[in-house]
Design a protein around this motif. Structure first.
Motif, PDB file in Angstrom:
ATOM      1  N   ILE A  28       5.864 108.415  41.424  1.00  9.15           N
ATOM      2  CA  ILE A  28       5.885 107.193  42.230  1.00  9.15           C
ATOM      3  C   ILE A  28       5.892 105.966  41.329  1.00  9.15           C
ATOM      4  CG2 ILE A  28       4.451 105.744  43.735  1.00  9.15           C
ATOM      5  CD1 ILE A  28       3.725 108.289  45.271  1.00  9.15           C
ATOM      6  N   CYS A  83       8.776 102.988  40.780  1.00 13.29           N
ATOM      7  CA  CYS A  83       8.598 101.536  40.869  1.00 13.29           C
ATOM      8  C   CYS A  83       9.182 100.836  39.649  1.00 13.29           C
ATOM      9  CB  CYS A  83       7.111 101.199  40.979  1.00 13.29           C
ATOM     10  SG  CYS A  83       6.334 101.680  42.529  1.00 13.29           S
ATOM     11  N   LEU A  89      11.430 102.177  44.509  1.00 15.42           N
ATOM     12  CA  LEU A  89      10.802 102.595  45.756  1.00 15.42           C
ATOM     13  C   LEU A  89      10.288 101.379  46.519  1.00 15.42           C
ATOM     14  CD1 LEU A  89       8.729 105.672  44.516  1.00 15.42           C
ATOM     15  CD2 LEU A  89      10.914 105.687  45.742  1.00 15.42           C
ATOM     16  N   LYS A  90      10.255 101.499  47.844  1.00 20.60           N
ATOM     17  CA  LYS A  90       9.707 100.453  48.691  1.00 20.60           C
ATOM     18  C   LYS A  90       8.271 100.804  49.078  1.00 20.60           C
ATOM     19  CE  LYS A  90      14.173  99.079  50.661  1.00 20.60           C
ATOM     20  NZ  LYS A  90      14.957  98.894  51.906  1.00 20.60           N
ATOM     21  N   SER A 118       6.801 100.752  51.954  1.00 23.69           N
ATOM     22  CA  SER A 118       6.724 101.582  53.160  1.00 23.69           C
ATOM     23  C   SER A 118       6.980 103.053  52.856  1.00 23.69           C
ATOM     24  CB  SER A 118       7.729 101.084  54.201  1.00 23.69           C
ATOM     25  OG  SER A 118       9.039 101.052  53.655  1.00 23.69           O
ATOM     26  N   LYS A 119       7.900 103.333  51.927  1.00 24.58           N
ATOM     27  CA  LYS A 119       8.216 104.720  51.574  1.00 24.58           C
ATOM     28  C   LYS A 119       7.086 105.354  50.771  1.00 24.58           C
ATOM     29  CE  LYS A 119      11.728 107.682  49.480  1.00 24.58           C
ATOM     30  NZ  LYS A 119      13.076 107.729  48.843  1.00 24.58           N
ATOM     31  N   ILE A 120       6.509 104.582  49.858  1.00 25.99           N
ATOM     32  CA  ILE A 120       5.416 105.109  49.037  1.00 25.99           C
ATOM     33  C   ILE A 120       4.214 105.469  49.899  1.00 25.99           C
ATOM     34  CG2 ILE A 120       3.782 104.552  47.203  1.00 25.99           C
ATOM     35  CD1 ILE A 120       5.888 102.713  46.000  1.00 25.99           C
ATOM     36  N   THR A 127      -1.186 109.730  51.898  1.00 26.12           N
ATOM     37  CA  THR A 127      -1.576 110.261  53.202  1.00 26.12           C
ATOM     38  C   THR A 127      -2.628 111.365  53.081  1.00 26.12           C
ATOM     39  OG1 THR A 127       0.278 111.826  53.170  1.00 26.12           O
ATOM     40  CG2 THR A 127       0.640 109.694  54.260  1.00 26.12           C
ATOM     41  N   MET A 158       3.535  95.539  52.098  1.00 23.68           N
ATOM     42  CA  MET A 158       4.407  95.945  53.197  1.00 23.68           C
ATOM     43  C   MET A 158       4.372  94.905  54.313  1.00 23.68           C
ATOM     44  SD  MET A 158       4.566  99.582  55.280  1.00 23.68           S
ATOM     45  CE  MET A 158       3.023  99.332  56.167  1.00 23.68           C
ATOM     46  N   VAL A 183       3.930 106.654  52.813  1.00 26.25           N
ATOM     47  CA  VAL A 183       4.003 107.889  53.608  1.00 26.25           C
ATOM     48  C   VAL A 183       4.088 109.125  52.715  1.00 26.25           C
ATOM     49  CG1 VAL A 183       5.059 106.730  55.582  1.00 26.25           C
ATOM     50  CG2 VAL A 183       6.534 107.728  53.819  1.00 26.25           C
ATOM     51  N   SER A 184       3.981 108.935  51.400  1.00 28.99           N
ATOM     52  CA  SER A 184       3.994 110.078  50.491  1.00 28.99           C
ATOM     53  C   SER A 184       2.653 110.787  50.528  1.00 28.99           C
ATOM     54  CB  SER A 184       4.297 109.620  49.057  1.00 28.99           C
ATOM     55  OG  SER A 184       3.225 108.848  48.554  1.00 28.99           O
TER      56      SER A 184
END
Length: 341
Positions: A293, A297, A306-307, A309-311, A318, A157, A313-314
């Motif tokens: 996820i 990819c 998927l990017k 940054s998006k992964i 988290t 990222m 925050v999953s």
């Protein structure tokens, strides 16, 4: 490297002086002392483990064990193409390493005895691929896979936010030390370890060290077109499978793509990774969220992948309960199952 001669290069000096400061009171390192070869780069140039020698012996007391050694690349400057390429990679590595603590960053390249040399922190635990081969031949325990991926994704990222692609994501370029930290090799720090060469020579499967080539995303395989951030994300998915399977033991590109296709199909109905493995006595379940996820990819269309940054925050990342310290402890306590000599 096709323009380089095929002659074996002259070895650099056993002791390599480095000029850090003209201040005589400076207690920092004065030289590196080569210990032994730990791998190669560009297919034929050696990479060394080297001891850091300090001006003031008292300075050793202030250092952690990890700070007493470096990894060291040296190339004979008579090898014009290799020297130019290494210098460019060092510049890219230094730029990418700014404010990216998950990247192994080279120190300023220095010339000595007709060689261009550069060093970076030595990672005493080796690569995740080496750890996996010796202690987890059936795959990394599922609860620790997100730990490794999270550190990788945070590094990516940072790179992607600054318009830099990694281009070589795989388990052999993700390393761990005793601090413990997980960091990525990039550009000038990338090399093929001696252990990987041994593993590769004893296997009939496609070589893991070249996984970035034979497992490359569809849009750049077999002919390399423009590399994008989405290509990095495809390789994150491939790396996740490598961690789960204990390595991608395939004999052809077709076999790999068949495996990827089956994984994506099964992720929709959620069978769990253990259903995909050919043989394993290890009870492990690839969680549904993580399976989705990884499938995200590995989408064939790069625009739909998927990017990082998006992964990140999953819920998988988290809310995960494990961390690098726990993974390190687990690795240390796990007995060696496969010797690499």
């Amino acid at each position: 490297m096709a323009n380089d001669t095929k002659n074996v290069q002259k070895a650099p000096p056993a002791v390599l002086p480095i000029l850090i400061s003209n201040d005589s009171a400076n207690a920092g390192p004065c030289c590196y002392r080569r210990i032994h070869t730990i791998g190669t780069f560009y297919g034929r140039f050696p990479v060394y483990k080297a001891a850091v020698v300090y001006r003031n012996p008292l300075f050793y007391e202030k250092q952690t064990p990890e700070e007493l050694f470096v990894a060291l690349k040296c190339v004979d400057m008579a090898e014009a193409v290799a020297t130019t390429e290494l210098a460019k990679e060092a510049q890219l590595n230094e730029m990418a390493g700014l404010k990216n603590r998950r990247l192994l960053v080279v120190e300023k390249p220095f010339p000595i005895s007709g060689h261009l040399c550069l060093a970076w922190p030595y990672m005493g635990m080796g690569s995740i691929r080496y750890i996996m081969a010796t202690k987890f031949p059936d795959g990394i325990p599922e609860k620790f896979i997100p730990v490794i991926l999270k550190e990788t994704l945070k590094c990516l990222m940072n790179l992607h936010d600054r318009n830099i692609s990694h281009r070589n994501i795989h388990a052999g370029n993700i390393l761990m030390n005793h601090n413990p930290e997980i960091k990525l090799l990039f550009a000038a720090t990338i090399y093929t370890s001696t252990e990987e060469q041994i593993l590769q020579s004893s296997s009939s499967f496609l070589p893991p060290a070249a996984i970035s080539e034979w497992a490359a995303p569809p849009e750049i395989y077999p002919k390399a077109n423009r590399y994008s951030y989405a290509c990095d994300m495809w390789m994150v998915g491939i790396t996740a499978l490598e961690l789960a399977y204990g390595g991608l033991k395939v004999s052809s590109r077709e076999e790999l793509m068949s495996l990827v296709k089956k994984f994506k199909k099964d992720s929709k109905k959620y069978l769990g990774i253990e259903k995909l493995k050919r043989s394993s006595d290890r009870e492990c379940l690839f969680s549904q969220d993580l399976q989705k996820i990884v499938a995200g990819c590995l989408k064939r269309n790069p625009r739909k992948r998927l990017k990082a940054s998006k992964i990140l925050v999953s819920d998988v990342f988290t809310l995960m309960e494990s961390n690098v310290n726990e993974f390190y402890t687990h690795v240390i306590n796990e007995p060696v199952k496969v010797e690499v000599v």
